[in-house]
Design an enzyme around this catalytic site. Structure first.
Site, PDB file in Angstrom:
ATOM      1  N   LYS A 130     -11.091  26.022  33.050  1.00  0.00           N
ATOM      2  CA  LYS A 130      -9.752  26.544  32.743  1.00  0.00           C
ATOM      3  C   LYS A 130      -9.272  25.926  31.437  1.00  0.00           C
ATOM      4  O   LYS A 130      -9.276  24.703  31.284  1.00  0.00           O
ATOM      5  CB  LYS A 130      -8.785  26.194  33.867  1.00  0.00           C
ATOM      6  CG  LYS A 130      -7.378  26.728  33.635  1.00  0.00           C
ATOM      7  CD  LYS A 130      -6.528  26.585  34.868  1.00  0.00           C
ATOM      8  CE  LYS A 130      -5.739  25.308  34.919  1.00  0.00           C
ATOM      9  NZ  LYS A 130      -4.646  25.211  33.944  1.00  0.00           N
TER      10      LYS A 130
ATOM     11  N   ASP B  90      -5.468  30.027  31.016  1.00  0.00           N
ATOM     12  CA  ASP B  90      -4.222  29.841  31.778  1.00  0.00           C
ATOM     13  C   ASP B  90      -3.032  29.865  30.820  1.00  0.00           C
ATOM     14  O   ASP B  90      -2.498  28.826  30.451  1.00  0.00           O
ATOM     15  CB  ASP B  90      -4.308  28.505  32.525  1.00  0.00           C
ATOM     16  CG  ASP B  90      -3.185  28.344  33.535  1.00  0.00           C
ATOM     17  OD1 ASP B  90      -2.496  29.338  33.838  1.00  0.00           O
ATOM     18  OD2 ASP B  90      -3.009  27.216  34.032  1.00  0.00           O
TER      19      ASP B  90
ATOM     20  N   LYS C 200      -0.123  31.602  31.344  1.00  0.00           N
ATOM     21  CA  LYS C 200       1.165  31.722  32.061  1.00  0.00           C
ATOM     22  C   LYS C 200       2.173  32.515  31.224  1.00  0.00           C
ATOM     23  O   LYS C 200       3.261  32.035  30.898  1.00  0.00           O
ATOM     24  CB  LYS C 200       1.716  30.343  32.392  1.00  0.00           C
ATOM     25  CG  LYS C 200       0.834  29.539  33.336  1.00  0.00           C
ATOM     26  CD  LYS C 200       1.544  28.290  33.811  1.00  0.00           C
ATOM     27  CE  LYS C 200       0.763  27.510  34.840  1.00  0.00           C
ATOM     28  NZ  LYS C 200      -0.396  26.783  34.295  1.00  0.00           N
TER      29      LYS C 200
ATOM     30  N   ASP D  14       7.448  37.224  29.170  1.00  0.00           N
ATOM     31  CA  ASP D  14       8.260  37.682  28.045  1.00  0.00           C
ATOM     32  C   ASP D  14       8.709  39.107  28.395  1.00  0.00           C
ATOM     33  O   ASP D  14       8.458  39.564  29.519  1.00  0.00           O
ATOM     34  CB  ASP D  14       7.413  37.659  26.748  1.00  0.00           C
ATOM     35  CG  ASP D  14       8.278  37.455  25.504  1.00  0.00           C
ATOM     36  OD1 ASP D  14       9.329  38.134  25.394  1.00  0.00           O
ATOM     37  OD2 ASP D  14       7.912  36.627  24.653  1.00  0.00           O
TER      38      ASP D  14
ATOM     39  N   THR E 108       2.805  24.605  41.394  1.00  0.00           N
ATOM     40  CA  THR E 108       2.547  23.682  42.521  1.00  0.00           C
ATOM     41  C   THR E 108       3.255  22.333  42.355  1.00  0.00           C
ATOM     42  O   THR E 108       3.206  21.514  43.262  1.00  0.00           O
ATOM     43  CB  THR E 108       1.034  23.449  42.717  1.00  0.00           C
ATOM     44  OG1 THR E 108       0.438  23.228  41.445  1.00  0.00           O
ATOM     45  CG2 THR E 108       0.371  24.613  43.390  1.00  0.00           C
TER      46      THR E 108
ATOM     47  N   ARG F 121      -7.065  16.501  36.706  1.00  0.00           N
ATOM     48  CA  ARG F 121      -7.141  15.047  36.538  1.00  0.00           C
ATOM     49  C   ARG F 121      -8.122  14.331  37.469  1.00  0.00           C
ATOM     50  O   ARG F 121      -8.771  13.374  37.019  1.00  0.00           O
ATOM     51  CB  ARG F 121      -5.725  14.455  36.634  1.00  0.00           C
ATOM     52  CG  ARG F 121      -4.904  14.759  35.386  1.00  0.00           C
ATOM     53  CD  ARG F 121      -3.435  14.615  35.612  1.00  0.00           C
ATOM     54  NE  ARG F 121      -2.922  15.663  36.508  1.00  0.00           N
ATOM     55  CZ  ARG F 121      -1.645  15.797  36.831  1.00  0.00           C
ATOM     56  NH1 ARG F 121      -0.753  14.965  36.351  1.00  0.00           N
ATOM     57  NH2 ARG F 121      -1.266  16.781  37.628  1.00  0.00           N
TER      58      ARG F 121
HETATM   59  O1  C5P Z   1      -4.671  17.677  37.117  1.00  0.00           O
HETATM   60  P1  C5P Z   1      -4.410  18.705  38.184  1.00  0.00           P
HETATM   61  O2  C5P Z   1      -5.577  18.893  39.137  1.00  0.00           O
HETATM   62  O3  C5P Z   1      -3.099  18.479  38.903  1.00  0.00           O
HETATM   63  O4  C5P Z   1      -4.297  20.069  37.356  1.00  0.00           O
HETATM   64  C1  C5P Z   1      -3.884  21.281  37.907  1.00  0.00           C
HETATM   65  C2  C5P Z   1      -3.998  22.375  36.880  1.00  0.00           C
HETATM   66  O5  C5P Z   1      -3.547  23.595  37.462  1.00  0.00           O
HETATM   67  C3  C5P Z   1      -3.156  22.167  35.633  1.00  0.00           C
HETATM   68  O6  C5P Z   1      -3.937  22.679  34.545  1.00  0.00           O
HETATM   69  C4  C5P Z   1      -1.930  23.034  35.813  1.00  0.00           C
HETATM   70  O7  C5P Z   1      -1.468  23.570  34.606  1.00  0.00           O
HETATM   71  C5  C5P Z   1      -2.482  24.154  36.687  1.00  0.00           C
HETATM   72  N1  C5P Z   1      -1.510  24.820  37.550  1.00  0.00           N
HETATM   73  C6  C5P Z   1      -0.762  24.175  38.528  1.00  0.00           C
HETATM   74  N2  C5P Z   1       0.104  24.885  39.322  1.00  0.00           N
HETATM   75  C7  C5P Z   1       0.214  26.212  39.171  1.00  0.00           C
HETATM   76  C8  C5P Z   1      -0.525  26.884  38.191  1.00  0.00           C
HETATM   77  C9  C5P Z   1      -1.409  26.143  37.396  1.00  0.00           C
HETATM   78  O8  C5P Z   1      -0.901  22.960  38.701  1.00  0.00           O
HETATM   79  N3  C5P Z   1       1.004  26.908  39.978  1.00  0.00           N
END
Ligand code: C5P
Length: 244
Positions: free
Chosen positions: A37, A64, A66, A69, A120, A211
């Site tokens: 991603k 991604d 997002k 607009d 999330t 992460r």
């Molecule tokens: O580091 P981590 O596992 O928390 O990363 C989650 C990834 O998912 C990030 O790139 C974040 O932008 C993306 N994301 C999210 N919640 C959403 C949509 C995308 O955490 N609803």
């Protein structure tokens, strides 16, 4: 269960300051990871060139972006993004106008559109601050139904909402879940987290992990640990052939 099949369910979020660091991580992960991603952090640091490179290496790419607009802008942005030969593209799924504009911009390209339901990292208090009285899970479901009706291929939601979305949409609607953590690990800024095996068992098609892999001392071992959990969930969901 083959490893290729488990691998297809794991998407590593390349949230890194520079494309150079992302390239190093991709090289460290090697054949362990086949789906990446690229998000907003890298967009302004060579992320689109990186996405093209990943495609040349045979990796699948989830862009991604997002998008949100006015309809005309979303439609044209999606149309341009389809030139990138990516697998997934995200659009905020707040309303049907935006969703329908994205579907129109996608045209007959193979790019799959995913609607971001409720981020999330947002809790009920955060939604109240935005003026919404919905519980996160209810707003996610409402937006998933809007996306399904608009012709989207799937949604981004937390694993906690996957089962309700699956029941309210259909077997082919994609559920992609970030906020994935192994049991007992730190949640960072995520609010609605789930383990990879629970997310897959609840009906998620893909888990997005950032992460816990990108910042691990040994990213490859961390990715393998996630694959192990995914494999276990897939094995549990297989019909017990030969027993009936
Ligand atoms: O580091 P981590 O596992 O928390 O990363 C989650 C990834 O998912 C990030 O790139 C974040 O932008 C993306 N994301 C999210 N919640 C959403 C949509 C995308 O955490 N609803």
């Amino acid at each position: 269960m083959t490893d290729a099949s488990a691998k297809d369910h794991l998407i590593v979020a390349l949230d890194m300051p520079t494309a150079e660091e992302a390239r190093r991580l991709v090289s460290t992960l090697g054949d362990t990871v086949s789906f990446y991603k690229v998000g907003l952090e890298l967009l302004f640091a060579g992320g689109l060139d990186l996405a093209r490179d990943l495609r040349r290496q045979g990796k699948r790419v989830f862009l991604d972006m997002k998008l949100l607009d006015i309809g005309n802008t979303v439609e044209r942005a999606v149309a341009n993004a389809t030139e990138l030969d990516i697998t997934f593209l995200t659009v905020h799924g707040h309303d049907s106008k935006t969703l329908k504009a994205a579907v129109s911009g996608r045209g007959d390209s193979r790019v799959k559109l995913l609607a971001v339901t409720v981020l999330t990292n947002l809790s009920a208090d955060d939604l109240a601050e935005q003026g919404s009285s919905f519980a996160p899970a209810d707003l996610v479901l409402k937006r998933a139904q809007l996306a399904y009706a608009a012709g989207f291929d799937g949604v981004i939601a937390s694993g906690q909402e996957a089962a309700r979305i699956r029941a309210a949409t259909g077997p082919n609607f994609l559920i992609v879940t970030p906020g994935i953590r192994l049991p007992g690990s730190t949640t960072d800024d995520q609010e609605r987290v789930m383990t990879p095996d629970h997310a897959i068992s609840a009906g998620a098609n893909h888990v997005v992990v950032g992460r816990p892999i990108t910042q691990a001392d040994d990213p490859k071992a961390a990715a393998e640990m996630f694959l192990h959990h995914i494999r276990e969930a897939l094995a549990r969901s297989l019909p017990a052939s030969g027993l009936h």
